[in-house]
Design an enzyme around this catalytic site. Sequence first.
Site, PDB file in Angstrom:
ATOM      1  N   ASP A   1      -2.298   0.896   1.229  1.00 26.02           N
ATOM      2  CA  ASP A   1      -1.172   1.006   2.180  1.00 26.02           C
ATOM      3  C   ASP A   1       0.150   1.169   1.438  1.00 26.02           C
ATOM      4  O   ASP A   1       1.041   1.907   1.876  1.00 26.02           O
ATOM      5  CB  ASP A   1      -1.131  -0.192   3.122  1.00 26.02           C
ATOM      6  CG  ASP A   1      -1.118  -1.527   2.382  1.00 26.02           C
ATOM      7  OD1 ASP A   1      -1.671  -1.612   1.261  1.00 26.02           O
ATOM      8  OD2 ASP A   1      -0.561  -2.485   2.913  1.00 26.02           O
ATOM      9  N   ARG A   2       0.261   0.486   0.276  1.00 23.44           N
ATOM     10  CA  ARG A   2       1.489   0.605  -0.531  1.00 23.44           C
ATOM     11  C   ARG A   2       1.600   2.018  -1.108  1.00 23.44           C
ATOM     12  O   ARG A   2       2.668   2.618  -1.108  1.00 23.44           O
ATOM     13  CB  ARG A   2       1.482  -0.436  -1.649  1.00 23.44           C
ATOM     14  CG  ARG A   2       1.511  -1.865  -1.174  1.00 23.44           C
ATOM     15  CD  ARG A   2       1.351  -2.856  -2.310  1.00 23.44           C
ATOM     16  NE  ARG A   2       2.476  -2.814  -3.249  1.00 23.44           N
ATOM     17  CZ  ARG A   2       2.531  -3.535  -4.378  1.00 23.44           C
ATOM     18  NH1 ARG A   2       1.517  -4.337  -4.698  1.00 23.44           N
ATOM     19  NH2 ARG A   2       3.572  -3.450  -5.184  1.00 23.44           N
TER      20      ARG A   2
HETATM   21  C1  LIG Z   1      -0.622  -6.735  -0.165  1.00 22.79           C
HETATM   22  C2  LIG Z   1      -1.545  -6.212   0.899  1.00 22.79           C
HETATM   23  C3  LIG Z   1      -2.566  -7.272   1.304  1.00 22.79           C
HETATM   24  C4  LIG Z   1      -0.716  -5.828   2.131  1.00 22.79           C
HETATM   25  O1  LIG Z   1      -1.568  -5.447   3.143  1.00 22.79           O
HETATM   26  P1  LIG Z   1      -1.314  -5.771   4.710  1.00 22.79           P
HETATM   27  O2  LIG Z   1      -0.170  -6.740   4.817  1.00 22.79           O
HETATM   28  O3  LIG Z   1      -0.979  -4.443   5.309  1.00 22.79           O
HETATM   29  O4  LIG Z   1      -2.584  -6.312   5.222  1.00 22.79           O
HETATM   30  C5  LIG Z   1      -2.287  -4.941   0.399  1.00 22.79           C
HETATM   31  O5  LIG Z   1      -1.332  -4.027  -0.100  1.00 22.79           O
HETATM   32  C6  LIG Z   1      -3.278  -5.254  -0.704  1.00 22.79           C
HETATM   33  O6  LIG Z   1      -4.402  -5.634  -0.423  1.00 22.79           O
HETATM   34  N1  LIG Z   1      -2.863  -5.058  -1.991  1.00 22.79           N
HETATM   35  C7  LIG Z   1      -3.747  -5.269  -3.117  1.00 22.79           C
HETATM   36  C8  LIG Z   1      -3.031  -5.960  -4.255  1.00 22.79           C
HETATM   37  C9  LIG Z   1      -1.851  -5.172  -4.827  1.00 22.79           C
HETATM   38  O7  LIG Z   1      -1.273  -4.327  -4.096  1.00 22.79           O
HETATM   39  O8  LIG Z   1      -1.494  -5.407  -6.011  1.00 22.79           O
HETATM   40  K   LIG Z   2       0.414  -2.800   6.305  1.00 23.11           K
END
Ligand SMILES: CC(C)(COP(=O)(O)O)[C@@H](O)C(=O)NCCC(=O)O
Ligand SMILES: [K+]
Length: 231
Positions: free
Chosen positions: A88-89
């Site tokens: 998503d990022r």
């Molecule tokens: C930080 C998040 C959980 C945000 O996801 P969401 O709030 O949309 O559920 C997602 O970007 C994620 O699982 N990231 C993995 C770890 C990282 O970005 O370093």
């Molecule tokens: K999100």
Amino acid sequence: MRLLIDVGNTALKATLYQQGEIKPCDVNTLPWPQINELIYACVGKSDQLHALLAQANLHNVPCFEAKVSKELGGLQCAYQHYDNLGIDRWLALIAVFTLWPQQNCIVVDTGTATTIDVLTAQGQHLGGWILPGLDLMTRSLTQNTQRVFDDQHTEFSNQLGVNTPNGLKNGALVATIGAVEQAKLHLSGKKPQLIFAGGYAKLLQAQFSGAVFDSQLVMKGLNQWYLLNNK
Ligand SMILES: CC(C)(COP(=O)(O)O)[C@@H](O)C(=O)NCCC(=O)O
Ligand SMILES: [K+]
Ligand SMILES: Nc1ncnc2c1ncn2[C@@H]1O[C@H](COP(=O)(O)OP(=O)(O)O)[C@@H](O)[C@H]1O
């Protein structure tokens, strides 16, 4: 018509892309005969997603899962282990890189977590932070303390709290605002464009002059990912 699915840790979001328009849709009443392909991104549990993929199969709709890469169309990922970055990022970064070209940007997506990512005008993702979302912050306190309580009608604001729900909610908001201010220091003197997405994006955008709010940022990134990877 293209079905776009974004599975977060709280909710599955679905939109239909047609002639340049991205519109939210109800996964229970999908116009399957008009859908040419299904593009999806998943960071959360995917039970509901699997049901949708099975339906797509039944209707012979090809499915494509968006994945993070080290580079995409000039956008460079900050992570050495880029597959650990939340998709998503990455999609929000793709959308911002495409919609605000050659600009220094700070991308904030407020969902279950609040993510903050810094992007240079040259398309270099510098990295970012993962914070608990506003509701996760308030819930973690109400559920783990005896005397901190919330109420349903108190609004979030950056004012000093003069009662417990104020102190709780405003604390979550100012902590998040503070993190965004810290992100700006990594683009010092460059006046970055701030872009907010997700459930509390409108609330956060209002705290920063010149900031923009795009509720479909991740979906736009998902669509752009597909175009860059499949055309
Ligand atoms: C930080 C998040 C959980 C945000 O996801 P969401 O709030 O949309 O559920 C997602 O970007 C994620 O699982 N990231 C993995 C770890 C990282 O970005 O370093
Ligand atoms: K999100
Ligand atoms: N319309 C909304 N108004 C206020 N908060 C919202 C709204 N939609 C989502 N949220 C907040 O964001 C969280 C989940 O939103 P969402 O973007 O679906 O998260 P995720 O991408 O993590 O699934 C909710 O727990 C809530 O904190």
